[in-house]
Scaffold this active site. Structure first.
Site, PDB file in Angstrom:
ATOM      1  N   SER A   1       0.847  -1.193   0.000  1.00  0.00           N
ATOM      2  CA  SER A   1       0.000   0.000   0.000  1.00  0.00           C
ATOM      3  C   SER A   1       0.880   1.240   0.000  1.00  0.00           C
ATOM      4  O   SER A   1       2.064   1.163  -0.345  1.00  0.00           O
ATOM      5  CB  SER A   1      -0.933  -0.041   1.219  1.00  0.00           C
ATOM      6  OG  SER A   1      -1.915   0.955   1.106  1.00  0.00           O
ATOM      7  N   ASN A   2       0.329   2.366   0.357  1.00  0.00           N
ATOM      8  CA  ASN A   2       1.123   3.596   0.408  1.00  0.00           C
ATOM      9  C   ASN A   2       0.591   4.488   1.523  1.00  0.00           C
ATOM     10  O   ASN A   2      -0.356   4.120   2.215  1.00  0.00           O
ATOM     11  CB  ASN A   2       1.092   4.306  -0.951  1.00  0.00           C
ATOM     12  CG  ASN A   2      -0.321   4.644  -1.363  1.00  0.00           C
ATOM     13  OD1 ASN A   2      -0.992   5.441  -0.713  1.00  0.00           O
ATOM     14  ND2 ASN A   2      -0.799   4.020  -2.439  1.00  0.00           N
TER      15      ASN A   2
END
Ligand code: C5P
Length: 401
Positions: free
Chosen positions: A210-211
């Site tokens: 993810s980020n």
């Protein structure tokens, strides 16, 4: 909310949903409106003029002529009398004729003569609704300024399940009343779709790529659009935020693929589409069904490209839709963002640079530059994301006017 004193011409066309017209007339009259009904000849096979004239307390018009006496039903006068023309149900046939200027019945002649707002409630089988010709006809009518009260999903008369049911009479009346009762906010009657937050690409059931996107900018824009009167669909990846605005409908997703489908499905019915989410560019080729055990010193995960949601939406756009993207750049910011604007068919792009302190992911503040299709560049100073959301929405309002 009421329609007190409003003069409504209700057009009823030949769809099985015509039976709902009786209830609709009752609700319109109950909310204070004066109603005159025009039916197409074919609609009289579904519900009788007698029913609708009794409920509307007015004669129902079907033909150009009154009982073959030579006296005519004046469509121009009806069109001028009306504060609004509501066509419910609107069959595929009537929609096609309206989009192409046909005038072979009293309802169509009234439509062409009317100077008032026109609202349509499509009702047809799901495949008819998504057929490219119906889609193009509805797009044309939107361009003419007619407003579509979207069909709902559910069981259809054919026994099939999907979108195509006429909106329920209660919803139609509430929608019409809201057009008149609310102070006219600039985005009243508009629908907006916005993606926000980060996606999660699962490696195994407990691990994902993810980020750092917090979703704050997207949520702030969704709220600001709603404050200006828009009905908003917020397609959101997992965030720690919540949204409680009554005009914002949340669609929770996790992966880029889920965000893709949620966004693509909602695209046709929205006027403004904004891509604020930080979508993963790559996803594991395969997700392990069990938690991956720690064994070797090295673990290789093969990644494949995700779908570019904004680009796909760009290819589906209809002329009345306003398309907005974001770009987070580290170098050659304006040049890269301008290229992205063209590639993804955005009407404008909002650039935030990682070189600016306090801007971008996770912060409560952001510093943005807006570039539009005509290559106008507007720089905004560092501000809270809530303030910037208002600025962004104001720019959108000024451009769609
Ligand atoms: O190409 P890039 O990811 O930098 O483009 C950023 C813009 O495109 C953002 O508006 C983002 O929400 C959108 N985007 C998307 N689908 C992707 C990747 C980005 O909609 N798969």
């Amino acid at each position: 909310m009421s329609l007190k004193g409003k003069k409504i011409v209700l057009g009823v066309t030949a769809s099985i949903a015509a039976y709902k017209a009786a209830h609709l007339v009752r609700l319109l009259v109950k909310s204070g409106a004066e109603v005159q009904v025009i039916m197409t000849q074919a609609a009289t096979n579904f519900i009788t003029p007698l029913t609708l004239s009794t409920l509307s307390k007015n004669p129902v018009f079907v033909d150009f002529q009154k009982d073959k006496t030579g006296e005519w039903n004046n469509h121009v006068a009806l069109g001028l009398w009306a504060d609004m023309l509501l066509i419910a149900p609107a069959s595929a046939n009537t929609i096609a004729k309206m989009a192409n200027g046909f005038c072979d019945n009293l309802l169509l002649a009234t439509y062409l003569s009317a100077r008032c707002p026109v609202y349509l409630c499509p009702a047809m089988d799901l495949d008819m609704l998504v057929h490219p010709s119906t889609y193009a006809n509805l797009a044309k009518l939107r361009q003419y300024g007619n407003q579509i009260i979207e069909s709902g999903e559910g069981e259809l008369a054919s026994g099939l399940f999907g979108k195509g049911r006429m909106a329920e009479p209660e919803e139609i009346v509430a929608w019409l009343a809201s057009q008149y009762t609310a102070k006219s906010l600039p985005l009243q009657g508009k629908k907006a779709l916005i993606t926000a937050g980060a996606t999660r690409e699962y490696i195994d059931p407990v691990r994902f790529i993810s980020n750092n996107s917090s979703g704050k900018m997207g949520y702030a824009i969704a709220e600001s659009l709603a404050e200006e009167g828009a009905m908003v669909t917020l397609v959101s990846g997992k965030t720690s935020l919540s949204m409680h605005h009554e005009n914002v409908q949340m669609v929770a997703v996790e992966t880029a693929e889920q965000m893709y489908w949620a966004t693509i499905n909602a695209t046709p019915s929205n006027d403004i589409i904004i891509h604020c989410a930080a979508v993963a560019d790559y996803t594991p080729k395969e997700m392990a069904m069990q938690k991956i055990k720690k064994k070797e010193n090295e673990l290789f995960i093969e990644l494949v490209k995700t779908k570019d949601i904004a680009k796909e939406v760009g290819n589906l756009l209809m002329p009345h839709q306003f398309h907005v993207g974001f770009a987070l750049e580290t170098n050659d910011e304006v040049k890269n963002a301008s290229e992205k604007l063209l590639r993804k068919k955005f009407d404008m792009i909002i650039l935030n640079s990682l070189q600016d302190k306090g801007a971008g992911f996770e912060h409560d503040t952001n510093k943005i530059t807006i570039i539009d299709k005509e290559n106008n560049i507007t720089y905004f100073p560092l501000k809270s994301k809530n303030e910037l959301a208002k600025d962004i929405v104001n720019v959108i309002i000024s451009k769609i006017k």
